[in-house]
Design an enzyme around this catalytic site. Structure first.
Site, mmCIF file in Angstrom:
data_model
loop_
_atom_site.group_PDB
_atom_site.id
_atom_site.type_symbol
_atom_site.label_atom_id
_atom_site.label_comp_id
_atom_site.label_asym_id
_atom_site.label_seq_id
_atom_site.Cartn_x
_atom_site.Cartn_y
_atom_site.Cartn_z
ATOM 1 N N SER A 69 35.952 42.374 34.820
ATOM 2 C CA SER A 69 36.877 43.069 33.928
ATOM 3 C C SER A 69 36.171 44.155 33.106
ATOM 4 C CB SER A 69 37.558 42.019 33.052
ATOM 5 O OG SER A 69 38.569 42.579 32.295
ATOM 6 N N HIS A 71 43.741 37.728 37.247
ATOM 7 C CA HIS A 71 42.537 38.152 36.518
ATOM 8 C C HIS A 71 41.499 37.062 36.289
ATOM 9 C CE1 HIS A 71 40.911 41.645 34.525
ATOM 10 N NE2 HIS A 71 40.566 40.931 33.469
ATOM 11 N N ASP A 111 46.820 40.286 39.976
ATOM 12 C CA ASP A 111 46.138 40.661 38.731
ATOM 13 C C ASP A 111 46.934 41.730 37.987
ATOM 14 O OD1 ASP A 111 44.302 41.365 36.741
ATOM 15 O OD2 ASP A 111 42.590 41.094 38.088
#
Ligand SMILES: *[C@@H]1O[C@H](CO)[C@@H](O)[C@H](O)[C@H]1NC(C)=O
Ligand SMILES: *[C@@H]1O[C@H](CO)[C@@H](O)[C@H](O)[C@H]1NC(C)=O
Ligand SMILES: CC(=O)N[C@H]1CO[C@H](CO)[C@@H](O)[C@@H]1O
Length: 411
Positions: free
Chosen positions: A183, A387, A354
């Site tokens: 991320s 995610h 995601d």
């Protein structure tokens, strides 16, 4: 819609950047020195190595590195795996994402956690912790209770934290290293690489849930937060850190989790991250003991700017004068992903569910990497992943970590 009300409640909780948070922190850290070396809510004062790594049968060393702008960051090193396992592979640096810290890599059982898997396969594993997280609150002259301490966004994470951590590993091991980011950890590296930095000491980079562009983000919470956050920008900036009120979040989630008929607490993060397929819900409580972590309000506003404007640029001070002062330009300089050198080994792993590293935005990044040498770019798409599956997924060892190690072997 249940999703929307959950989003709004979570948003409310998440955006309590308040003096109350600072007061709690002051109390919690009252006994600590100003470098915040021994923090703690749930991990005992003896630190991450002693409480989370050595207890699993692995050797571990605590390190600190000071950035060029004075932030004192902690790192944990697992130099080898359990006795009898392979050794001698190059160092790997793991960089966590937004409102998480290095502990997030260590919360699954050892056969599901990337650092332990890498160590058992012979890698020398280093875990970074960004400024503002609980084990990296030190500074050479600022105190984390001061507003000045929190005057940074991911621009600084890319310009200072990342080079310091990478350089420190290189200095200590005298070897070039592999990098794994999740991320925001990918955003930091992509930004630095696009400026031609660190290329001489990195072997390769694996980007999990890659974040570069955010203009098409599908996360409801982030979309709402971006609009509200920017509208209230001046209000928030007058405050300090962006502190998810952990106690409130934990209570809220625990409260919901014990309601009759609710046995899937993972659904509570769905409106933020997208539906994670593969989290182990019986580990949610442990995770909430350590996460979420603080970040700066300025960092959140920077991310909100990317969401609402669709830009991939440095922090926008919002007017020509201030931008001129900071950048000698009327608008913030952009990060140009097409400038990442074409022969630098890159692995991108992204998920179909995601909502933060959404498929459309990842496609923009992939388009920018179109001219990349084909034997230096590996792209992995996991349809069912959202995610958090990339770090907490019970099957990430097979779906993601094995391919990462295969990729490392090639480079
Ligand atoms: C790495 O070593 C160089 C050369 O000795 C030194 O200038 C630099 O400060 C070191 N950096 C870190 C982060 O350890
Ligand atoms: C989920 O976590 C529990 C408790 O830590 C553990 O006993 C169980 O084996 C885990 N399930 C999977 C699929 O890893
Ligand atoms: C990858 C690997 O070799 N793992 C081994 C490390 O050591 C433990 C305990 O000795 C074994 O159970 C693993 O299979």
């Amino acid at each position: 819609m249940a999703d929307i009300s959950t989003s709004l409640i979570l948003l409310n909780l998440l955006s309590v950047c308040v003096t109350a948070a600072a007061a709690t922190r002051t109390k919690l850290y009252a006994l600590n020195d100003r470098h915040g070396t021994s923090t703690l809510l749930s991990v005992p004062n003896d630190g991450v190595c002693k409480s989370m790594v050595e207890t699993q049968g692995y050797p571990c060393q605590e390190h600190t590195v000071t950035t060029d702008d004075g932030y004192i960051l902690s790192m944990q090193r697992i130099p080898v795996g359990r006795p009898g396992n392979k050794t001698g592979k190059p160092p790997v640096l793991l960089q966590h994402g937004l409102i998480l810290d290095g502990v997030s890599w260590l919360l699954n059982p050892i056969d599901q956690s990337l650092p332990f898997i890498l160590a058992d396969n012979g890698y020398d594993v280093w875990i970074a912790n960004s400024r503002g997280t609980q084990y990296s609150l030190g500074h050479t002259s600022l105190n984390s209770n001061d507003q000045a301490y929190w005057d940074w966004s991911w621009d600084e994470l890319a310009a200072y934290d990342l080079p310091a951590s990478v350089q420190y590993v290189h200095n200590t091991t005298a070897q070039k290293l592999h990098y794994v980011g999740h991320s925001q950890g990918t955003l930091m590296a992509l930004a630095a690489l696009s400026q031609g930095k660190l290329l001489d000491i990195l072997r390769s980079a694996a980007m999990l849930s890659p974040v570069a562009h955010l203009g098409q983000i599908t996360s409801l919470v982030f979309k709402i937060a971006a609009v509200i956050g920017l509208a209230e920008e001046n209000y928030w900036l007058g405050k300090c850190e962006f502190a998810p009120e952990r106690d409130l979040v934990v209570k809220f989630i625990e409260g919901i989790c014990i309601l009759p008929g609710i046995n899937d607490c993972d659904n509570l993060v769905t409106p933020i991250t997208g539906p994670n397929c593969c989290l182990n819900s019986s580990r949610a409580k442990l995770t909430l003991e350590h996460e979420p972590q603080s970040t700066s309000t300025k960092n959140m506003i920077h991310l909100f700017q990317m969401i609402t404007k669709g830009t991939l640029a440095m922090y926008d001070y919002g007017n020509v004068n201030d931008n001129m002062n900071h950048y000698q330009l009327p608008t913030p300089p952009v990060y140009d992903m097409t400038r990442i050198p074409k022969d630098f080994p890159l692995l991108l792993s992204h998920g179909g569910q995601d909502q933060l590293s959404d498929v459309a935005d990842v496609k923009v990044l992939l388009d920018n990497l179109q001219g990349h040498d084909s034997d230096k770019l590996m792209v992995q798409y996991i349809e069912e992943y959202a995610h958090l599956d990339f770090i907490f997924g019970v099957n990430a060892n097979q779906l993601v970590y094995n391919p990462i190690m295969a990729f490392f072997k090639l480079h």
